[in-house]
Scaffold this motif. Structure first.
Motif, PDB file in Angstrom:
ATOM      1  N   ALA A  11      35.387  42.525  26.377  1.00 28.24           N
ATOM      2  CA  ALA A  11      34.593  41.741  27.334  1.00 28.24           C
ATOM      3  C   ALA A  11      35.187  40.356  27.533  1.00 28.24           C
ATOM      4  CB  ALA A  11      33.151  41.639  26.857  1.00 28.24           C
ATOM      5  N   ASP A  12      35.752  39.775  26.474  1.00 27.47           N
ATOM      6  CA  ASP A  12      36.363  38.452  26.567  1.00 27.47           C
ATOM      7  C   ASP A  12      37.729  38.504  27.243  1.00 27.47           C
ATOM      8  OD1 ASP A  12      34.212  37.285  25.187  1.00 27.47           O
ATOM      9  OD2 ASP A  12      35.140  37.711  23.241  1.00 27.47           O
ATOM     10  N   LEU A  13      38.409  39.637  27.141  1.00 28.89           N
ATOM     11  CA  LEU A  13      39.766  39.774  27.674  1.00 28.89           C
ATOM     12  C   LEU A  13      39.780  40.005  29.182  1.00 28.89           C
ATOM     13  CD1 LEU A  13      41.313  42.108  24.933  1.00 28.89           C
ATOM     14  CD2 LEU A  13      41.358  39.617  25.038  1.00 28.89           C
ATOM     15  N   GLU A  14      38.673  40.447  29.755  1.00 26.35           N
ATOM     16  CA  GLU A  14      38.618  40.838  31.167  1.00 26.35           C
ATOM     17  C   GLU A  14      39.066  39.719  32.103  1.00 26.35           C
ATOM     18  OE1 GLU A  14      38.278  43.554  34.134  1.00 26.35           O
ATOM     19  OE2 GLU A  14      37.940  43.956  32.006  1.00 26.35           O
ATOM     20  N   LYS A  15      38.657  38.489  31.794  1.00 21.52           N
ATOM     21  CA  LYS A  15      38.997  37.327  32.641  1.00 21.52           C
ATOM     22  C   LYS A  15      40.502  37.158  32.804  1.00 21.52           C
ATOM     23  CE  LYS A  15      39.126  32.286  32.224  1.00 21.52           C
ATOM     24  NZ  LYS A  15      38.730  31.117  31.409  1.00 21.52           N
ATOM     25  N   TYR A  16      41.272  37.619  31.836  1.00 19.80           N
ATOM     26  CA  TYR A  16      42.711  37.343  31.790  1.00 19.80           C
ATOM     27  C   TYR A  16      43.555  38.465  32.390  1.00 19.80           C
ATOM     28  CZ  TYR A  16      40.996  33.703  28.704  1.00 19.80           C
ATOM     29  OH  TYR A  16      40.311  32.623  28.190  1.00 19.80           O
ATOM     30  N   ARG A  17      42.926  39.347  33.156  1.00 19.96           N
ATOM     31  CA  ARG A  17      43.658  40.481  33.734  1.00 19.96           C
ATOM     32  C   ARG A  17      44.343  40.159  35.063  1.00 19.96           C
ATOM     33  NH1 ARG A  17      40.246  45.840  34.031  1.00 19.96           N
ATOM     34  NH2 ARG A  17      42.220  46.487  34.964  1.00 19.96           N
ATOM     35  N   GLY A  18      44.008  39.040  35.695  1.00 16.16           N
ATOM     36  CA  GLY A  18      44.611  38.760  36.991  1.00 16.16           C
ATOM     37  C   GLY A  18      44.442  37.324  37.406  1.00 16.16           C
ATOM     38  N   ASP A  19      44.924  37.017  38.620  1.00 20.01           N
ATOM     39  CA  ASP A  19      44.847  35.661  39.151  1.00 20.01           C
ATOM     40  C   ASP A  19      44.254  35.702  40.552  1.00 20.01           C
ATOM     41  OD1 ASP A  19      46.942  36.669  40.702  1.00 20.01           O
ATOM     42  OD2 ASP A  19      48.491  35.661  39.531  1.00 20.01           O
ATOM     43  N   TRP A  20      44.386  34.591  41.283  1.00 19.59           N
ATOM     44  CA  TRP A  20      43.759  34.494  42.610  1.00 19.59           C
ATOM     45  C   TRP A  20      44.375  35.451  43.625  1.00 19.59           C
ATOM     46  CZ3 TRP A  20      42.641  28.645  44.042  1.00 19.59           C
ATOM     47  CH2 TRP A  20      41.655  28.159  43.187  1.00 19.59           C
ATOM     48  N   SER A  21      45.514  36.047  43.309  1.00 17.08           N
ATOM     49  CA  SER A  21      46.141  36.983  44.251  1.00 17.08           C
ATOM     50  C   SER A  21      45.285  38.226  44.468  1.00 17.08           C
ATOM     51  CB  SER A  21      47.512  37.419  43.718  1.00 17.08           C
ATOM     52  OG  SER A  21      47.369  38.253  42.575  1.00 17.08           O
ATOM     53  N   GLY A  22      44.387  38.508  43.526  1.00 18.41           N
ATOM     54  CA  GLY A  22      43.586  39.728  43.591  1.00 18.41           C
ATOM     55  C   GLY A  22      44.208  40.895  42.854  1.00 18.41           C
ATOM     56  N   LEU A  23      45.468  40.752  42.419  1.00 16.08           N
ATOM     57  CA  LEU A  23      46.124  41.825  41.678  1.00 16.08           C
ATOM     58  C   LEU A  23      45.520  41.922  40.279  1.00 16.08           C
ATOM     59  CD1 LEU A  23      48.445  43.917  41.568  1.00 16.08           C
ATOM     60  CD2 LEU A  23      49.867  42.104  40.592  1.00 16.08           C
ATOM     61  N   LYS A  24      45.037  43.098  39.929  1.00 13.52           N
ATOM     62  CA  LYS A  24      44.464  43.330  38.607  1.00 13.52           C
ATOM     63  C   LYS A  24      45.502  43.991  37.708  1.00 13.52           C
ATOM     64  CE  LYS A  24      40.069  42.224  37.944  1.00 13.52           C
ATOM     65  NZ  LYS A  24      39.709  41.151  37.012  1.00 13.52           N
ATOM     66  N   GLY A  25      45.792  43.342  36.584  1.00 11.13           N
ATOM     67  CA  GLY A  25      46.696  43.923  35.623  1.00 11.13           C
ATOM     68  C   GLY A  25      45.956  44.768  34.605  1.00 11.13           C
ATOM     69  N   GLY A  26      46.654  45.151  33.561  1.00  9.01           N
ATOM     70  CA  GLY A  26      46.030  45.915  32.496  1.00  9.01           C
ATOM     71  C   GLY A  26      45.302  45.012  31.516  1.00  9.01           C
ATOM     72  N   LEU A  27      44.534  45.618  30.644  1.00  5.36           N
ATOM     73  CA  LEU A  27      43.801  44.847  29.639  1.00  5.36           C
ATOM     74  C   LEU A  27      44.774  44.450  28.537  1.00  5.36           C
ATOM     75  CD1 LEU A  27      40.768  44.057  29.250  1.00  5.36           C
ATOM     76  CD2 LEU A  27      40.673  45.865  27.527  1.00  5.36           C
ATOM     77  N   PRO A  28      44.899  43.132  28.262  1.00  7.20           N
ATOM     78  CA  PRO A  28      45.818  42.717  27.199  1.00  7.20           C
ATOM     79  C   PRO A  28      45.310  43.139  25.831  1.00  7.20           C
ATOM     80  CG  PRO A  28      44.557  40.839  28.014  1.00  7.20           C
ATOM     81  CD  PRO A  28      44.238  41.989  28.921  1.00  7.20           C
ATOM     82  N   ALA A  29      46.229  43.213  24.876  1.00  7.77           N
ATOM     83  CA  ALA A  29      45.843  43.546  23.508  1.00  7.77           C
ATOM     84  C   ALA A  29      45.109  42.398  22.848  1.00  7.77           C
ATOM     85  CB  ALA A  29      47.086  43.910  22.691  1.00  7.77           C
ATOM     86  N   VAL A  30      45.523  41.178  23.187  1.00  8.03           N
ATOM     87  CA  VAL A  30      44.945  39.980  22.594  1.00  8.03           C
ATOM     88  C   VAL A  30      45.268  38.802  23.500  1.00  8.03           C
ATOM     89  CG1 VAL A  30      47.031  39.568  21.218  1.00  8.03           C
ATOM     90  CG2 VAL A  30      44.870  38.551  20.496  1.00  8.03           C
ATOM     91  N   VAL A  31      44.417  37.791  23.495  1.00  9.06           N
ATOM     92  CA  VAL A  31      44.682  36.544  24.210  1.00  9.06           C
ATOM     93  C   VAL A  31      44.717  35.416  23.190  1.00  9.06           C
ATOM     94  CG1 VAL A  31      43.849  34.863  25.897  1.00  9.06           C
ATOM     95  CG2 VAL A  31      43.629  37.315  26.369  1.00  9.06           C
ATOM     96  N   TYR A  32      45.887  34.832  23.016  1.00  9.11           N
ATOM     97  CA  TYR A  32      46.028  33.647  22.170  1.00  9.11           C
ATOM     98  C   TYR A  32      45.857  32.398  23.038  1.00  9.11           C
ATOM     99  CZ  TYR A  32      48.004  36.579  18.466  1.00  9.11           C
ATOM    100  OH  TYR A  32      48.181  37.529  17.481  1.00  9.11           O
ATOM    101  N   ARG A  33      45.166  31.419  22.478  1.00 13.28           N
ATOM    102  CA  ARG A  33      44.951  30.160  23.201  1.00 13.28           C
ATOM    103  C   ARG A  33      45.401  29.000  22.300  1.00 13.28           C
ATOM    104  NH1 ARG A  33      39.059  29.751  25.140  1.00 13.28           N
ATOM    105  NH2 ARG A  33      38.619  30.406  22.989  1.00 13.28           N
TER     106      ARG A  33
END
Length: 446
Positions: A11-33
């Motif tokens: 649920a936390d990773l969903e935000k990081y699947r794409g950008d303003w282009s509208g292209l949706k990528g895959g679900l990342p394994a982890v998001v480091y910040r």
């Protein structure tokens, strides 16, 4: 590895699947910040040891799909790398971490009577690292140049986790190849920008704006030439074709300025002092353009509030994109002498192929940067057909398929239209040298 702020829940990773282009990528394994260069380097070294691929993200405002990860990627988001580290009030430089938002930077420097001129529509969300990696342009390139001209130095984490410091703080540094340019405009494929030294300028006391109605593109070109030669402090020259201005006014719920009946509109901005004679020069120049027939009508803003009201029409693209979604967006570079023919041909072909959609043209014509938005287009086949029309014409006129948004994933199939095979092979060789394992932002550009 254990880095504060790491996200692993789907649920936390969903935000990081794409950008303003509208292209949706895959679900990342982890998001480091990460919050420091040391943490970025440690993450990269860990990924290298495990053979994991990395997607680098900033403010997620890109329009070329460059931030969309493949499924299972390790995402490194620089959103917590957001500190201002040094402010040189004497030399006019500022050193910031890559995750500092552009609007925050502008606010900080202007509070201390300095000025950072980069200005783009995503100013509230985009980050300095992303601006560097895409060589962002924006509204004031005409006077100050793109991001490449505003960066003095930087720090980069290479694909093996090595930290390369290049934190130069002087304008003139002739000590061999300027390696920072390998990382400006290369979209994170050669290294991860973590810190940047930026040039600042004295803050202009006032910006003067006017909206000009023009009868033809030939007169737009004449107005630009005259403004460059006779208008002190010229900083912006934004062109909006009639359909764009009408659509922007509708999106804002406002009346169309100057009646909306003119083919083209130009938003002119000049920066300078508050001296009365500067206002007289600005208004006098526009008056002469009216008398000479270069301009058909004009609104001169008398206050900063009125100026902002005029700029609202140019900045309404965010509202328009929501209404035109699913849309296809372009930021092509077109030689000025063929811009009129390009717009006329592109509009005719798009309208014939997709009469139900809107096709809007606008841009930073002072530097040959034309923006096109076409939509809505529900199917991928239609979107590809729009791409082929627009980019095919770009190739015919010898232009660039991207003036400022970058290539990312979306424009990659069309890069050969703007770059020769020799150029592409040199790019591949640089990638192999700096990232032999293709770990950083794989699948972008090349």
């Amino acid at each position: 590895m254990d880095i504060p702020g790491t996200l692993r829940e789907p649920a936390d990773l969903e935000k990081y699947r794409g950008d303003w282009s509208g292209l949706k990528g895959g679900l990342p394994a982890v998001v480091y910040r990460p919050a420091s260069t040391a943490e970025v380097a440690a993450i990269v070294r860990s990924c290298r040891a495990q053979g994991a691929r990395i997607t680098v993200q900033g403010g997620l405002t890109g329009l070329a799909g460059g931030a969309a990860p493949d499924a299972g990627d390790v995402v490194i988001s620089l959103e917590r790398l957001n500190q201002v580290e040094d402010f040189d009030d004497i030399g006019g430089t500022i050193t910031v971490q890559a995750g500092v938002p552009l609007a925050k930077l502008a606010e900080i420097v202007e509070a201390r009577d300095w000025y950072f001129p980069l200005d783009i529509g995503a100013r509230g969300s985009c980050q300095i690292g992303g601006n560097v990696s895409t060589n962002a342009g924006g509204n004031r390139v005409l006077r100050y140049g793109p991001m490449r001209d505003l960066v003095l130095g930087m720090e980069v984490v290479l694909a093996d986790g090595t930290v390369m410091p290049m934190l130069n703080r002087v304008v003139k540094n002739n000590t061999g190849p300027d390696l920072k340019h390998l990382f400006i405009g290369t979209e994170g494929t050669f290294g991860i920008v973590t810190r940047v030294v930026l040039r600042l300028f004295p803050r202009p006391a006032v910006r003067r704006s006017a909206l000009c109605a023009v009868a033809s593109f030939a007169q737009v070109a004449q107005l630009l030439k005259q403004a460059r030669g006779r208008l002190p402090g010229l900083s912006s020259f934004e062109v909006m074709w009639q359909e764009y201005l009408v659509a922007a006014a509708r999106a804002l719920g406002r009346a169309v300025p100057l009646g909306g009946g003119h083919p083209i509109y130009v938003l002119v901005e000049a920066e300078g002092s508050t001296a009365p004679q500067m206002q007289e020069i600005f208004e006098g120049f526009l008056g002469e353009m009216l008398e000479e027939g270069v301009v058909a009508d004009v609104i001169v803003a008398q206050t900063q509030e009125q100026a902002q009201s005029l700029w609202d029409f140019r900045d309404a693209i965010g509202e328009l994109l929501k209404q035109l979604s699913p849309f296809v967006s372009f930021d092509v570079g077109i030689p000025l002498r063929v811009t009129a023919d390009y717009v006329e041909t592109a509009r005719a072909r798009l309208q014939a192929a997709f009469p139900q959609a809107s096709h809007l043209f606008f841009g930073h014509l002072g530097d040959g940067n034309l923006h096109i938005v076409s939509g809505p287009h529900a199917s991928e086949a239609d979107q590809l057909a729009v791409d082929e029309i627009v980019y095919g014409l770009v190739a015919e006129v010898g232009g660039s398929i991207s003036a400022e948004h970058g290539i990312g994933r979306i424009k990659k199939p069309f890069l050969h239209l703007s770059r020769s095979e020799t150029e592409l092979e040199v790019m591949r060789a640089l990638k192999r040298t700096l990232d032999a394992g293709d770990a950083l932002n794989a699948g972008r550009i090349l």
